[in-house]
Scaffold this active site. Structure first.
Site, PDB file in Angstrom:
ATOM      1  CG  ASP A   1      -2.133   0.739   0.519  1.00  0.00           C
ATOM      2  OD1 ASP A   1      -2.454   1.457   0.253  1.00  0.00           O
ATOM      3  OD2 ASP A   1      -3.192   0.358   0.970  1.00  0.00           O
TER       4      ASP A   1
ATOM      5  CG  HIS B   1      -4.324   2.297  -2.126  1.00  0.00           C
ATOM      6  ND1 HIS B   1      -4.163   2.889  -0.998  1.00  0.00           N
ATOM      7  CD2 HIS B   1      -5.570   1.961  -2.567  1.00  0.00           C
ATOM      8  CE1 HIS B   1      -5.352   2.734  -0.793  1.00  0.00           C
ATOM      9  NE2 HIS B   1      -6.188   2.509  -1.597  1.00  0.00           N
TER      10      HIS B   1
ATOM     11  CD  GLU C   1      -9.804   3.710  -0.881  1.00  0.00           C
ATOM     12  OE1 GLU C   1     -11.450   4.312   0.073  1.00  0.00           O
ATOM     13  OE2 GLU C   1      -9.037   3.117  -0.546  1.00  0.00           O
TER      14      GLU C   1
HETATM   15  C1  ACM Z   1     -11.118  -0.061   0.107  1.00  0.00           C
HETATM   16  O1  ACM Z   1     -11.353  -0.771   1.844  1.00  0.00           O
HETATM   17  N1  ACM Z   1     -10.477   0.287   0.062  1.00  0.00           N
HETATM   18  C2  ACM Z   1     -11.198  -1.371  -0.100  1.00  0.00           C
END
Ligand code: ACM
Length: 765
Positions: free
Chosen positions: A194, A261, A324
């Protein structure tokens, strides 16, 4: 007629007294009691076939588990079964409904577990381990004769651990895996990369862990030396974890998040990114802007990384994230735009779809299947066999199942174990709103919107443990246990067996098993809440006291003399009257006299009526991103914690009688504002301030009400992280709520209220 038979048995079970239900978690599909009993004592043998390594592993697991949790010492042997033996038998024609199923028979002559496959036999052994630990005692156990026929409701019974935001040791990961196995969960989704850390060694790209595994914490360190935080799993560590999981019939599904991420990867190799610049490994939680670029060379990098990942993880399913990824960098990049143009792709979501599709193809070529968060549906096209993991509620699952994809339900907030599990003031870190044990238990993985054929695409449910606010394994265990018990029943037990009260009746034994294994479970659902109805300014010292616990479980006993409550202390039956000042201590107990939670204590006096814990104050209207956080980024203790609202630092003091009050005190904590909000940044409300670092402005009744007091905040460079501010209040009469508005600049630190205290004028009661 087989199904009718099962239904009849379950009815029989549901009708039986709760006490008759053995304390098994998750609840098996079918239990029938018979006459007679069997005693299992030290020296009893587990009989296994010769030359069956998987069965021997399961037998050894059972032996070790029982020795560890009950001091019961069984031995393994091959050959004919003696009287009273436990026989483990794996046969292709075993009378079970499906793979992973088993039957378990207890008779006065012995115990037999039958299964078709090694996993089924293992689950039978887990059930037996629970039958043999019906209480916290040690030694021999007497079992009622019974027949259990059991199989899972779902094939994907998952738990995700985020090892990127905070890093757990191999031993800690293994402890969690062991508990997953004891709950018949079978998919460990391991979030390994991440923005804040790259945690898996990739031999071809050493910078990923030399640089990407470490971040420099904001505002932490000593003597001017900043503090680094991080760590990674070597390939040997990973092989060890995968093998440990495999013995427990758990598949480890790795997740390498892309294209978003990706900041730790870009920090390691800036050429993977879009801007060409090297960012630091992120210290900001939330949604950071760094994406992988879409060059051919980056695809080659991803393929090479996946080659090493596939060599380490035998899992058929490989998770590549997809969540995201805000597309600002792609939109601003001429190179990405040129690639889109060349491919005839018109928007960035479709560009992500193209990239995920290429990765899916690569995985498919190697016999693997892609798993992604539900954003993978937004690209317009995704491999038909890709698994969609629905996290933005259940819509992703519904859309995906309707279009023929297999789906896993892990909706936020319901199955997010980083949500608070109670609103108690002694609850530790987490996101709001609360997702308590009952809300997890009530979750049905099959959305009502799906018809029978579409429902077949629901592989199961998964809880996610995101660790931004879980710096230690103690935090992780507190978040996971006992909510994992509710999850296990959601995933394993037939819907027809679901019964909240019955579930609760089985939990005290499970808590004893946790204690025997040193698991730091949360007692939030069983801890006694001590409430009084006295109000500020009342003439007498009388107060009415109400005791309760969230789960409404057990009998509450209490004391008013400061002593520790026991089963012999007064039993709470109804709200009672007492006089301030008094100290109430209370705990809930099982019928056997075991405390369900640590005793809780509250001093009831006039001063406490005027003191408000910041964690108890509601947020102001229109602001809505609340979390409880640690005071500093390097804090690892469970308390203190502060409730903050990322969109607006503003809280409401409840309506209080203000006659005779003359001043207000604030105990304030200054916190790092290390949150990347991406497009939600516009929701952060800036308030005008009159002094350089802003103020706390106390408004009457509501946030646009008259200003009652203004307390300037000190210079962050030259003041402690925790400080007190005091102001006098104008004379008020009657009941007033107060809006407590922080006006600190939104590009500076965050502030949180520890306590607010109202001060009576001298001579007032
Ligand atoms: C997530 O909670 N971004 C999958």
């Amino acid at each position: 007629m087989k199904f009718a038979g099962i239904a009849f048995s379950m009815l029989a079970l549901a009708g039986a007294a709760h006490a008759a239900t053995p304390p098994l978690l998750p609840m098996p599909a079918q239990i029938q009691f018979a006459t007679g009993s069997l005693s299992v004592a030290d020296g009893a043998s587990i009989v296994i076939p010769a030359h069956d390594a998987a069965t021997r592993d399961t037998a050894q697991y059972l032996v070790d588990l029982l020795a560890r949790t009950r001091g019961l010492h069984l031995k393994i042997k091959t050959g004919p079964a003696s009287r009273g033996a436990i026989v483990l038998s794996r046969e292709a024609d075993a009378p079970v409904a499906q793979m992973e199923g088993y039957t378990l028979d207890v008779t006065p002559a012995g115990i037999r577990i039958n299964a078709r496959d090694a996993a089924g036999l293992f689950y039978g052994a887990i059930t037996l381990s629970q039958l043999l630990t019906p209480d916290a005692k040690h030694g021999a156990v007497s079992l009622a004769a019974m027949h259990i026929s059991d199989q899972p409701r779902f094939a994907w019974r998952g738990l995700m651990l985020d090892s990127a935001r905070h890093f757990q040791s191999v031993a800690d990961v293994e402890r969690l895996l062991d508990q997953m196995a004891q709950h018949k969960l079978n998919v460990f989704h391991w979030h390994l990369t991440d923005d804040q850390g790259w945690r898996i060694q990739i031999k071809r790209y050493p910078e990923l862990t030399r640089i990407g595994a470490w971040r420099t914490l904001p505002g932490a360190g000593r003597d001017g030396e900043p503090m680094r935080y991080g760590g990674f799993y070597t390939q040997d560590d990973i092989r060890k974890v995968v093998a440990f999981a495999s013995v427990r019939h758990i598949t480890v599904v790795p997740e390498l998040d892309m294209p978003g991420h990706a900041q730790a990867a870009v920090a390691s190799y800036p050429q993977l990114g879009v801007t060409g610049k090297r960012p630091p490994v992120s210290v900001d939680w939330g949604v950071n802007p760094y994406l992988y670029n879409v060059d051919d060379a980056t695809l080659v990098f991803i393929h090479n990384v996946l080659d090493e990942v596939m060599a380490l993880f035998p899992s058929h399913d490989i998770h590549v994230g997809g969540d995201e990824a805000v597309k600002d960098q792609w939109q601003a990049s001429a190179t990405v735009q040129a690639k889109m143009h060349a491919l005839g792709i018109h928007d960035e979501d479709a560009m992500q779809g193209w990239l995920i599709d290429r990765i899916g193809e690569y995985l498919a070529k190697h016999g693997r299947r892609l798993v992604g968060w539900d954003e993978i549906l937004e690209g317009g096209h995704v491999q038909p066999d890709a698994i969609v993991m629905s996290w933005r509620g259940t819509k992703g699952a519904i859309d995906a199942a309707k279009s023929g994809h297999d789906v896993v339900l892990s909706p936020a907030p319901t199955l997010y174990f980083d949500q608070l599990q109670s609103a108690r003031l002694d609850e530790t870190t987490g996101r709001m709103p609360v997702q308590d044990l009952a809300s997890i238990y009530a979750f049905d993985p099959v959305p009502k919107e799906l018809d029978a054929a579409q429902s077949k695409h629901v592989l199961g449910a998964q809880a996610n443990v995101w660790t931004e606010h879980m710096p230690s394994m103690q935090h992780v265990e507190h978040a996971v246990f006992p909510r994992i018990d509710a999850l296990s029943e959601v995933d394993w037990s037939p819907a027809s067996t679901h019964d909240w009260k019955n579930f609760l009746s089985r939990l005290p034994t499970q808590l004893a098993r946790y204690r025997a294994q040193g698991i730091g479970y949360a007692d939030s659902a069983f801890a006694v809440d001590i409430a009084m109805d006295a109000i500020v300014g009342q003439a007498s010292d009388d107060t009415h006291v109400t005791l309760s616990n969230l789960a409404d479980l057990g009998a509450i006993h209490y004391t008013t003399d400061g002593s520790t409550p026991t089963l012999h202390s007064p039993l709470y039956k109804a709200p009672f009257d007492t006089h301030m000042p008094t100290t109430v201590r209370a705990a809930s107990f099982t019928e056997d006299g075991d405390a369900l939670a640590a005793p809780r204590t509250r001093l009831l006096d006039r001063a406490s009526l005027l003191d408000f814990d910041g964690n108890a104050l509601a947020n102001c209207p229109d602001s809505s991103f609340r979390i409880r956080v640690q005071p500093t980024p390097d804090a690892t203790s469970m308390s203190p914690v502060y409730s903050i609202d990322l969109f607006d630092t503003c809280q409401m003091l409840p309506s209080t009688r203000m006659d005779g009050l003359q001043a207000i005190h604030f105990d304030v904590a200054r916190l790092e504002r290390n949150y990347a909000l991406a497009h939600e940044q516009v929701k952060v409300i800036a308030h005008p301030h009159a002094t350089p670092y802003g103020e706390i402005v106390v408004h009457d009744m509501q946030c646009n009400g008259a200003v009652l007091a203004t307390l300037p905040l000190p210079d962050p460079q030259h003041s402690a992280r925790r400080f007190r501010l005091d102001a006098s209040l104008p004379k008020l009469t009657g009941d007033h709520a107060l809006c407590l508005q922080f006006t600190a600049p939104i590009d500076g630190p965050l502030y949180a209220t520890g306590h607010v205290t109202l001060v009576p004028a001298k001579g007032q009661p």
